[in-house]
Design a protein around this motif. Sequence first.
Motif, short mmCIF file in Angstrom:
data_model
loop_
_atom_site.label_atom_id
_atom_site.label_comp_id
_atom_site.label_asym_id
_atom_site.label_seq_id
_atom_site.Cartn_x
_atom_site.Cartn_y
_atom_site.Cartn_z
N PHE A 18 0.85 -1.19 0.00
CA PHE A 18 0.00 0.00 0.00
C PHE A 18 0.88 1.24 0.00
CE2 PHE A 18 -2.28 -3.35 2.35
CZ PHE A 18 -3.35 -3.53 1.48
N ARG A 19 0.89 1.94 -1.11
CA ARG A 19 1.81 3.06 -1.29
C ARG A 19 1.53 4.21 -0.32
NH1 ARG A 19 1.95 6.27 -6.95
NH2 ARG A 19 -0.25 6.29 -6.40
N PHE A 20 0.26 4.41 0.04
CA PHE A 20 -0.09 5.55 0.88
C PHE A 20 -0.14 5.19 2.37
CE2 PHE A 20 -2.00 6.51 -3.26
CZ PHE A 20 -1.39 7.73 -3.51
N LEU A 21 0.15 3.96 2.73
CA LEU A 21 0.15 3.56 4.14
C LEU A 21 1.49 3.92 4.77
CD1 LEU A 21 -1.20 2.03 6.52
CD2 LEU A 21 -0.10 -0.06 5.64
N PRO A 22 1.49 4.76 5.81
CA PRO A 22 2.76 5.11 6.46
C PRO A 22 3.30 3.93 7.26
CG PRO A 22 0.93 6.08 7.64
CD PRO A 22 0.34 5.47 6.40
N ASP A 23 4.61 3.80 7.33
CA ASP A 23 5.21 2.71 8.10
C ASP A 23 5.19 3.06 9.58
OD1 ASP A 23 7.79 4.07 8.92
OD2 ASP A 23 7.92 4.24 6.74
N PRO A 24 5.50 2.09 10.46
CA PRO A 24 5.43 2.34 11.91
C PRO A 24 6.33 3.48 12.39
CG PRO A 24 5.51 -0.01 11.47
CD PRO A 24 5.73 0.67 10.16
N LEU A 25 7.54 3.59 11.84
CA LEU A 25 8.44 4.65 12.28
C LEU A 25 7.91 6.04 11.93
CD1 LEU A 25 11.95 3.12 11.47
CD2 LEU A 25 10.81 3.33 13.70
N THR A 26 7.36 6.17 10.73
CA THR A 26 6.76 7.44 10.34
C THR A 26 5.58 7.80 11.23
OG1 THR A 26 7.43 7.07 8.04
CG2 THR A 26 5.69 8.71 8.44
N THR A 27 4.77 6.80 11.53
CA THR A 27 3.61 7.02 12.40
C THR A 27 4.05 7.41 13.80
OG1 THR A 27 2.34 5.40 11.12
CG2 THR A 27 1.51 5.98 13.31
N LEU A 28 5.08 6.73 14.31
CA LEU A 28 5.59 7.05 15.65
C LEU A 28 6.16 8.47 15.69
CD1 LEU A 28 6.17 6.08 18.51
CD2 LEU A 28 8.37 5.20 17.70
N ARG A 29 6.88 8.86 14.65
CA ARG A 29 7.43 10.21 14.59
C ARG A 29 6.31 11.25 14.54
NH1 ARG A 29 10.69 9.23 10.93
NH2 ARG A 29 9.47 9.88 9.11
N THR A 30 5.28 10.98 13.78
CA THR A 30 4.14 11.90 13.70
C THR A 30 3.43 11.99 15.04
OG1 THR A 30 3.84 11.31 11.37
CG2 THR A 30 2.01 12.41 12.47
N PHE A 31 3.32 10.85 15.72
CA PHE A 31 2.70 10.87 17.06
C PHE A 31 3.49 11.76 18.01
CE2 PHE A 31 2.44 9.09 21.38
CZ PHE A 31 1.09 9.28 21.62
N GLY A 32 4.82 11.67 17.95
CA GLY A 32 5.65 12.53 18.78
C GLY A 32 5.44 14.00 18.47
N GLU A 33 5.28 14.33 17.20
CA GLU A 33 5.01 15.72 16.81
C GLU A 33 3.67 16.19 17.35
OE1 GLU A 33 5.26 15.54 12.61
OE2 GLU A 33 7.46 15.36 12.55
N GLN A 34 2.65 15.33 17.26
CA GLN A 34 1.33 15.70 17.79
C GLN A 34 1.35 15.84 19.30
OE1 GLN A 34 -1.35 16.56 15.97
NE2 GLN A 34 0.02 16.34 14.22
N LEU A 35 2.15 15.00 19.94
CA LEU A 35 2.25 15.04 21.40
C LEU A 35 2.81 16.38 21.88
CD1 LEU A 35 1.69 12.97 23.68
CD2 LEU A 35 4.12 12.43 23.66
N ALA A 36 3.62 17.01 21.05
CA ALA A 36 4.25 18.28 21.43
C ALA A 36 3.36 19.49 21.15
CB ALA A 36 5.57 18.44 20.67
N THR A 37 2.22 19.30 20.50
CA THR A 37 1.34 20.43 20.20
C THR A 37 0.52 20.82 21.43
OG1 THR A 37 -0.41 18.96 19.39
CG2 THR A 37 1.19 19.77 17.78
N GLU A 38 0.01 22.05 21.42
CA GLU A 38 -0.71 22.55 22.59
C GLU A 38 -2.08 21.90 22.78
OE1 GLU A 38 -0.97 26.74 22.24
OE2 GLU A 38 1.20 27.09 22.42
N ASP A 39 -2.73 21.58 21.67
CA ASP A 39 -4.11 21.12 21.79
C ASP A 39 -4.24 19.60 21.92
OD1 ASP A 39 -3.27 20.54 19.26
OD2 ASP A 39 -5.09 21.22 18.26
N PHE A 40 -3.11 18.85 21.92
CA PHE A 40 -3.21 17.40 21.98
C PHE A 40 -3.89 16.94 23.27
CE2 PHE A 40 -1.56 13.32 23.47
CZ PHE A 40 -1.85 12.49 22.40
N PHE A 41 -3.39 17.44 24.41
CA PHE A 41 -3.94 16.98 25.69
C PHE A 41 -5.34 17.55 25.94
CE2 PHE A 41 0.61 16.29 26.30
CZ PHE A 41 0.61 14.99 26.78
N GLU A 42 -5.62 18.71 25.35
CA GLU A 42 -6.98 19.24 25.45
C GLU A 42 -7.97 18.31 24.74
OE1 GLU A 42 -9.66 23.07 23.95
OE2 GLU A 42 -7.48 23.06 23.68
#
Length: 208
Positions: A18-42
């Motif tokens: 699946f060409r558009f499916l992100p691999d686990p490392l990409t997903t984990l990196r994106t999760f880390g980026e979202q975790l650092a945003t202000e509205d994530f915990f809200e």
Amino acid sequence: VGIAVGLVAWWLAARFLFRFLPDPLTTLRTFGEQLATEDFFENLGVTARRVLLGTVGAFLAGSAIGLAMGRIWAVESALHPWVFVGLALPGPLVILVAILVMGLGEMTTLAALWAVVTPFVITLVYGGAKALDPELLEMSAAYRFGRWERLRHVLIPALLPSLMSGLRVAFAMSWKIVVLIEALSSTVGIGERIHFFFTFNQPAAVLA
């Protein structure tokens, strides 16, 4: 082992199938980026609050109704067809009807959530109540237990497996239904974020 196999299968699917499916490392990196945003915990807090309210409300109402249906014939006869209807109704349909009837808002979310989840809790507790050993009730009558003593010392211990199953089902279904409701009608929450990232074609953020 199962988690490792799943991650390897995910990576292979993303790499070769699946060409558009992100691999686990990409997903984990994106999760880390979202975790650092202000509205994530809200957003997480809003969703968690809705899940907690939905779980507790559906569990308490479903347990009380299921126990009453299992022990009182008139309640069983009156409510059993409606519980069956509640089990058969698709969750998305209930959500859409709730939005049309009640409009957008927190009470619409909770009402739709309770309407979808409660029949499943009722069914589990009802089955346990119907299977109660009559000798337990005879024993409580022989010892002249009051209603509260019978509930505390006989019914709740005997129904504990059914109650725990109902609680697990209520929690699991509440997560799924809350995310779906938020994706359809909310302006805040995990489901709303998933819908946002889906709209802008960000599959890694959706999975994260």
